[in-house]
Design an enzyme around this catalytic site. Structure first.
Site, short mmCIF file in Angstrom:
data_model
loop_
_atom_site.label_atom_id
_atom_site.label_comp_id
_atom_site.label_asym_id
_atom_site.label_seq_id
_atom_site.Cartn_x
_atom_site.Cartn_y
_atom_site.Cartn_z
N ASP A 1 0.61 5.12 0.08
CA ASP A 1 -0.23 6.30 0.17
C ASP A 1 0.33 7.35 -0.80
O ASP A 1 1.51 7.69 -0.74
CB ASP A 1 -0.28 6.82 1.60
CG ASP A 1 -1.14 5.92 2.48
OD1 ASP A 1 -2.18 5.45 1.98
OD2 ASP A 1 -0.77 5.68 3.64
N ASP B 1 -7.89 0.90 2.29
CA ASP B 1 -7.64 1.86 3.36
C ASP B 1 -8.31 3.18 3.08
O ASP B 1 -7.66 4.12 2.67
CB ASP B 1 -6.11 2.06 3.45
CG ASP B 1 -5.73 3.03 4.54
OD1 ASP B 1 -6.42 3.08 5.56
OD2 ASP B 1 -4.71 3.75 4.38
N HIS C 1 0.86 -1.18 0.00
CA HIS C 1 0.00 0.00 0.00
C HIS C 1 0.90 1.24 0.00
O HIS C 1 1.70 1.42 0.91
CB HIS C 1 -0.86 -0.05 1.26
CG HIS C 1 -1.89 1.03 1.33
ND1 HIS C 1 -2.98 1.07 0.51
CD2 HIS C 1 -1.97 2.12 2.13
CE1 HIS C 1 -3.70 2.13 0.80
NE2 HIS C 1 -3.11 2.79 1.78
N HIS D 1 -6.88 9.37 -0.22
CA HIS D 1 -7.48 9.18 1.11
C HIS D 1 -6.67 9.69 2.30
O HIS D 1 -7.06 9.46 3.45
CB HIS D 1 -7.90 7.71 1.31
CG HIS D 1 -6.76 6.73 1.36
ND1 HIS D 1 -6.48 5.87 0.35
CD2 HIS D 1 -5.85 6.48 2.32
CE1 HIS D 1 -5.44 5.12 0.68
NE2 HIS D 1 -5.04 5.47 1.87
ZN LIG Z 1 -3.60 4.48 3.01
#
Ligand SMILES: [Zn+2]
Length: 1069
Positions: free
Chosen positions: A267, A377, A265, A584
């Site tokens: 971000d 997420d 993941h 997000h």
């Molecule tokens: Zn995230």
């Protein structure tokens, strides 16, 4: 003789110590992992060059610089700086015949580059579980090896940025130490035993004591410790014989089946800026390509088209290698969206664009769109997602975030998620409750233990690999995974494309349970409010782009005479930026300060460009060459970009428009912003209207002026033909009287427009969370000064000054216009608080068990009580342009132009205005703010009201150009370019040119209230064919009757809508 069942805990500790990398490592397995280690010159020669400031220069630039000698112990920093190392390795003869690795640990992130400039793999230094510092030089060193030269690009940040982030801002001046640069030869057999023991000991630790396998694992591990002798390497093979025997016991056919997928993941911005994400992506993904060479069963999924696009721009050769691995099936592009977006705040159209941009990218570069919407997420899931996902060509949904709920446990794992309109997507939430699993037996055991639907479907997804800041799976994880593939005691594990899992579930599952409506996330409720400027500009960008696309389509398709060039590429660029900022951790407000300095610039770019496009398009529609105001003009043209007729009051700068002031005082000069107020009546939707001729007629005799009076020192009254509103000396509403309905809205003894300042100290996640106990501790703020500002006749207003604290103050102008019962509040705040939250509350004499909140393409209803813990958990909820509280016969809506945090408890509605978290951005929301909200009372329930339109208008002002349109100009004849009739519940939302098709345009509409509709759509733009398409603008071929029929006599299209349905039409000229 073994008595381990009599002292099993001691034995467990003993076998755990065998793999311990801290204590006992001179005698346990750690002591034999390496045959040889060498460092320093002449074996390892280091030179370095530090890039200036926070620059991130490309390889070609960096390697041309002047490098200076360096050695281990070198300090690197401060945070966000970049340092390039040129490494020369000379493999000494002791390594001949052995595998050789280079271990480079800068204590932060790094990338290995070949001397030719090919990115090879990422490195993560430090001591955490993410550490991987090994770069394999050769699997078998030869005699007379040539010196090897390569580069390492060191980035001074960890996987999680720089420093602690939960309750403190990130430290900007962290330094890292180059702690090793060694050549080593690993002992492969010892490593194998090490991985064996990691699996066996954890099975001994984590399997229930009732399971015989728990005891068998403990016995095998204990036997291995007894056999192993660190001074005799031949004992390793003997020990491995024991582990082989243990692993040879296969699982039963009835075992739980886990589909495992590697991922990292990343971000897109969070504790690091966008620019660092571009490098994180390259580091993480290149590492995975390396692992794919050694583990052919390995499957790795990566989402977010934006990250692929960055990679394609910055690392084209790496992108090509990924495309190859995607073709062979090991590298799996997934998700279908531009970024993994927030799903609370973006508009319906923004969510549609996430998929339009994402799916098109995946199709173009990987040959197919994605079936799985992938969002491990994000902070809550809109009830419109199932419909949007289906309309975007996907059918499955994956997440796991609801496992973080801190009040109620979400009851489903594999289920059908039914959206607002009834669309359904097969949804799975990984029962291991993480997207960063470490490939340990305990997590697989959890995949059964925490699976809530095994009775229906005995399989689950399992996402492993370090994540959030990237990293991904490590070699050790893949080694453990091989060992766990088919072992009695734990689930069977198969590395697979997630789609394979969903397809198998679709075929084999018994009838699954379903969940209707939003997947409300019971945490991170502060993200509806934190970083309020982002929220404001997000809203403005969405509506500006809407207007700009609509006007450009009209300008481009409306007339054959004008040659307006539709700026398709620029719109794509701007939508990509809007979607990027909806990541997000960006628009929710949970990123570091640097990210917001970047997003500020991005929004400035979007707003400036969209504004300029909009002006040019309107000028073109009006047949003007230049999109400039004609100073000295006596005319005014307005364009109503909404889909319905509206009346409003235009505010025109006095400097540009002094002519209007001469009209016998009929037009009002507004003092506080020095504008001329001009009434605009009955402009049809999507139409241009010249207004100069109307003004005198309407305004010389204003029949029912808006007015303001002060009845005593403490009472102010705003009044028009619809309502009479009384304020006390604190600026609070003591009475709100609807004249027509003869109805008082403020209950006796209550007041409205009350400012409340709450203590806002969450448990852990500062910028993320408003906690339920915050509601227990607040004070009410009293306005100190109320003054009359505008006396009418068009707009009457008062101003209230509300001191918040020694450092903060709010002033608001409260206005009532002549033509509407809507009461507007225009607020300015200087905000300098620490962990405080400001809300404004309204108490109404209205009785209802639920309130209605706007969401993407529709509304959701949520309780106004706290009967159950599920109701209670929704003490702060997300809404878009309005919230509404209605009972039989009457209701009141609270509108806003950029706020998203709402609550309604019994008959009190509140809007959250500002927060003051200090981490991860200590400057979050400090300073000046401007925003608006409004009260809109209406007869009838919400369903009978025009709240949807009113809220739209509150956000979309009439566009105005001070120009005189010559008589006979057919553009200005008031005829709408698009009109909808027969269904006031249908909203014309988006009009744009079709992607890749200059001869077609797209019209997107939705049903806003939750009922069926037969709407008549008329287009003034020419077309020869119209068809129903999905969000990707592909034909929908579900049936012959697609709900649209052409009515020959009226040139209108009749379109059937189901409740909350989104309908997209493609018109071809
Ligand atoms: Zn995230």
């Amino acid at each position: 003789m073994s008595y381990l069942q009599k002292h099993s805990d001691i034995t467990r500790s003993r076998v755990n110590n065998f793999v311990n990398d801290n204590q006992w490592k001179d005698v346990n397995i750690q002591s034999v992992l390496y045959n040889l280690i060498m460092s320093g010159e002449p074996h390892v020669e280091l030179e370095m060059w530090s890039a200036p400031g926070q620059e991130r220069p490309p390889f070609e630039h960096a390697v041309k610089q002047q490098f200076r000698p360096a050695k281990v112990g070198q300090m690197l920093g401060p945070s966000w700086t970049t340092h390039w190392f040129r490494v020369t390795v000379r493999i000494p003869k002791q390594f001949v015949g052995l595998p050789v690795e280079f271990h480079f640990d800068p204590s932060c992130e790094a990338m290995v580059w070949s001397a030719e400039g090919e990115p090879i793999m990422g490195l993560t230094g430090g001591n955490g579980g993410e550490r991987h510092v090994e770069y394999l030089l050769t699997s078998c060193a030869k005699k007379d090896e040539e010196p090897r030269k390569f580069y390492v690009e060191v980035a001074c940040n960890g996987l999680f940025g720089n420093g602690d982030y939960h309750q403190h801002p990130q430290d900007r001046a962290i330094y890292y130490r180059l702690s090793s640069a060694d050549i080593v030869s690993p002992n492969k057999a010892a490593w194998s035993l090490y991985y064996d023991m990691q699996v066996i000991t954890e099975m001994a630790n984590r399997l229930p004591r009732e399971s015989p396998r728990s005891w068998q694992a403990l016995a095998a591990a204990n036997d291995i410790v007894n056999v192993f002798e660190h001074s005799d390497l031949s004992t390793i093979d003997k020990a491995r014989g024991i582990s082989d025997k243990f692993f040879a016991v296969e699982s039963s056919p009835a075992s739980h089946q886990v589909y495992a997928i590697g991922n990292c993941h990343i971000d897109t911005a969070w504790l690091w800026p966008f620019a660092e994400t571009r490098r994180k992506t390259a580091r993480s993904w290149s590492t995975q390509l390396k692992l794919m060479e050694d583990f052919e069963e390995y499957r790795f999924a990566a989402s977010q088209a934006q990250q692929f696009e960055w990679l394609k721009l910055d690392y084209p050769s790496l992108f090509k290698r990924i495309q190859e691995k995607a073709r062979s099936g090991q590298f799996i592009p997934i998700g279908g969206t531009w970024v993994e977006m927030d799903c609370n705040l973006p508009s319906g159209e923004s969510l549609a664009r996430q998929f339009l941009l994402g799916q098109r990218f995946f199709k173009q570069h990987f040959g197919h769109t994605c079936d799985v919407f992938w969002l491990p997420d994000t902070f809550g899931y809109s009830s419109q997602l199932p419909q949007i996902v289906r309309l975007a060509g996907a059918k499955y949904f994956f997440t796991q975030k609801l496992s973080w709920n801190n009040i109620n446990k979400f009851p489903n794992t594999t289920f059908r998620w039914i959206g607002l309109d009834g669309s359904s997507v097969l949804t799975h939430m990984a029962p291991a409750e993480t997207y960063s699993a470490q490939c340990r037996p305990g997590e697989l055991i959890d995949s059964i233990k925490k699976h809530k639907d095994i009775a229906y479907s005995n399989e689950s997804l399992y996402l492993y690999g370090n994540g959030d800041g990237g990293g991904g799976p490590l070699r050790a994880m893949l080694e453990r995974m091989r060992r766990m593939a088919d072992v009695d005691g734990i689930p069977r594990v198969k590395q697979a494309h997630p789609q394979e899992f969903y397809e198998h579930v679709s075929k084999t599952a018994r009838e699954l349970v379903s969940w209707k409506g939003e997947l409300y996330f019971e945490l991170h409720r502060g993200t509806y409010t934190s970083q309020s400027n982002n929220k404001l500009w997000n809203r403005q960008s969405e509506f500006l782009l809407r207007d700009a696309e609509l006007l450009c389509t009209i300008a481009g398709f409306g007339s054959a005479e004008t040659e307006f060039e539709y700026p398709a590429e620029e719109f794509t660029r701007l939508w990509k930026l809007v979607c990027l900022n909806q990541f997000h951790d960006v628009v929710p407000g949970s990123a570091i300060n640097m990210v917001y300095r970047d997003s500020d610039k991005i929004y400035e770019d979007i707003i400036a460009s969209a504004n300029s496009i909009r002006q040019k398009a309107l000028a073109s529609i009006c047949r003007l060459k230049e999109p400039k105001f004609q100073t000295g003009s006596k005319g005014l043209a307005v364009f109503n970009t909404t889909g319905w007729m509206r009346s409003d009051i235009a505010a025109i700068p006095v400097s540009l428009y002094s002519q209007f002031a001469d009209l016998d005082g009929a037009v009002q000069i507004r003092n506080h912003d020095n504008t001329v107020l001009v009434p605009i009546s009955n402009v049809p939707g999507c139409a241009l209207q010249p207004v100069s001729s109307n003004i005198a007629r309407i305004m010389r005799h204003p029949e029912h002026p808006a007015c303001v009076t002060q009845s005593d020192s403490d009472t102010f009254i705003l009044e028009n033909r619809f309502v009479r509103v009384l304020f006390n000396g604190k600026g609070q509403i003591t009475s709100f009287y609807d004249k027509k309905e003869r109805r008082e809205l403020v209950p006796k003894g209550s007041v409205s427009n009350v400012f409340e300042l709450y203590d806002d100290v969450p448990l852990f996640w500062d910028a993320w969370d408003i906690e339920i106990y915050s509601l227990e501790k607040y004070k009410t703020l009293n306005g100190a000064v109320v003054v009359i500002v505008d006396k009418g006749p068009l707009v009457a207003s008062i101003s209230v000054r509300v001191p918040i604290s020694d450092g903060s103050v709010l002033t608001q102008t409260i206005s009532l216009a002549e033509h509407s019962p809507r009461l507007d509040f225009d607020c300015e705040i200087d905000w300098h608080e620490n962990r405080k939250c400001l809300k404004v509350a309204f108490t109404w004499d209205i009785y209802s068990d639920f309130a209605t909140y706007e969401t993407q393409y529709g509304v959701v209803q949520r309780p106004t009580h706290r009967n159950t813990t599920w109701d209670m958990a929704k003490f702060e909820v997300c809404a878009h342009k309005f919230a509404d509280l209605s009972e039989f016969g009457y209701g009141v809506a609270l509108l806003n132009d950029c706020k998203y945090g709402h609550s309604t408890l019994e008959n009190t509605m509140a809007l959250t205005l500002l927060r003051a978290p200090k981490a991860p951005d200590e400057h979050c929301d400090m300073g000046h703010h401007r925003f608006r909200y409004a009260i809109y009372p209406h007869t009838g329930t919400f369903n009978e009201s025009s709240v949807v339109r009113e809220a739209y208008q509150f956000n979309v002002p009439l566009m105005q150009l001070p120009i005189e349109i010559p008589p006979g100009n057919e553009v200005a004849n008031n005829r709408p370019f698009f009109s909808i009739s027969g269904a006031r519940n249908v909203v014309l939302d988006t009009v744009k040119r079709a992607e890749d098709d200059q001869q077609s345009f797209i019209v997107r509409l939705y049903e806003a209230y939750g009922g069926h509709a037969q709407a008549l759509l008329t287009s003034r733009l020419p077309y020869s064919n119209v068809s129903k398409v999905n969000l990707l603008e592909e034909p929908i071929n579900d049936s012959e009757d697609n709900g649209i029929s052409a009515l020959a006599h009226s040139k209108a299209l009749e379109i059937a809508f189901k409740p909350f349905e989104v309908v997209t039409l493609k018109f071809t000229i």
